[in-house]
Write an enzyme that holds these catalytic residues in place. Sequence first.
Site, PDB file in Angstrom:
ATOM      1  N   TYR A 148       0.858  -1.183   0.000  1.00 25.83           N
ATOM      2  CA  TYR A 148       0.000   0.000   0.000  1.00 25.83           C
ATOM      3  C   TYR A 148       0.895   1.234   0.000  1.00 25.83           C
ATOM      4  CZ  TYR A 148      -4.054   2.876   1.473  1.00 25.83           C
ATOM      5  OH  TYR A 148      -5.060   3.802   1.563  1.00 25.83           O
ATOM      6  N   LYS A 176      -1.575  -1.398  -3.948  1.00 25.30           N
ATOM      7  CA  LYS A 176      -2.644  -0.398  -3.901  1.00 25.30           C
ATOM      8  C   LYS A 176      -1.963   0.948  -4.050  1.00 25.30           C
ATOM      9  CE  LYS A 176      -6.428   1.608  -1.251  1.00 25.30           C
ATOM     10  NZ  LYS A 176      -7.152   1.667   0.056  1.00 25.30           N
TER      11      LYS A 176
END
Length: 300
Positions: A148, A176
């Site tokens: 992330y 992400k």
Amino acid sequence: MTTTSSPSGPLRPPRPFGRALCAMVTPFTESDELDLTAARKLAAHLVDNGCDGLVLNGTTGESPTTSDEEKTALVRAVVEAVGDRATVVAGVGSASTAHTVALARAAERAGADGLLVVTPYYSRPPQSAVEAHFRTVADATALPVMLYDIPGRTGTRIEVATMLRLAEHERIVAVKDCAYDLLGSTKVIGRTSLAYYSGSEELNLPLYAVGGAGYVSTVANVAPRELRAVLDAHDAGSVAEAARLNQLTTPLTELMMAAGLPGAVTAKALLGSPVRAPLQPAPPEVRGRLREALDELLRG
């Protein structure tokens, strides 16, 4: 994991968790308790309406204010609710490597299909420490890992060179992407098999168009079909239709994600679920504008 292609474009990298993922809110009761009944119901609804996967215990899931026990209970409840109809990715990131490893192992025991691991925040570690952190977490379980990258919240970017090295790890399979660096993301997509998921709704279609795998969306809590339709149109070869559908989502996206309130607050304003302090409910006038924008989108 399989490599996929669309009628209009080249082969895409693997999509280990599907295309359309929802960053699911964590429901609470009016007395501030974890509401597992509501979580099961919401999870089933999202999957029924087009979500390939659910990402739990992220920022939208108010992870800074949920306990480790609540995080594990939520993963277990959602896995039970959706079965094998969708992937369940558990957010396990923290500022501590040891704590992140403990959360990762708990999520694996609870039945998660994958892990979302954010860059350690606040301490702003150098890239060598960022890389070591991710490798340690990836080595701690048998689950695939989604990195992330959200430097606006953590204070630290996962640099392109670091991402290229991490892509060599067999269990680091996805990203992400909230770095707002389309050029950097395009470089990594072109040189690795990492599946890039947009974590910023305004970049869902642009990132997808350059080889992204899909999205992890807060807006999908309230408009899962409408967001998925954009990807469906693009995969069908209708770029113009994808652009048109994407434009329809823009007013709601702007209100939910760029109007000064956290996505957890705006999503829960539309879902009718309480937030947990320090977050506060959206003011009535904001709830009204959100409802109008959602109704307009649903009318098409």
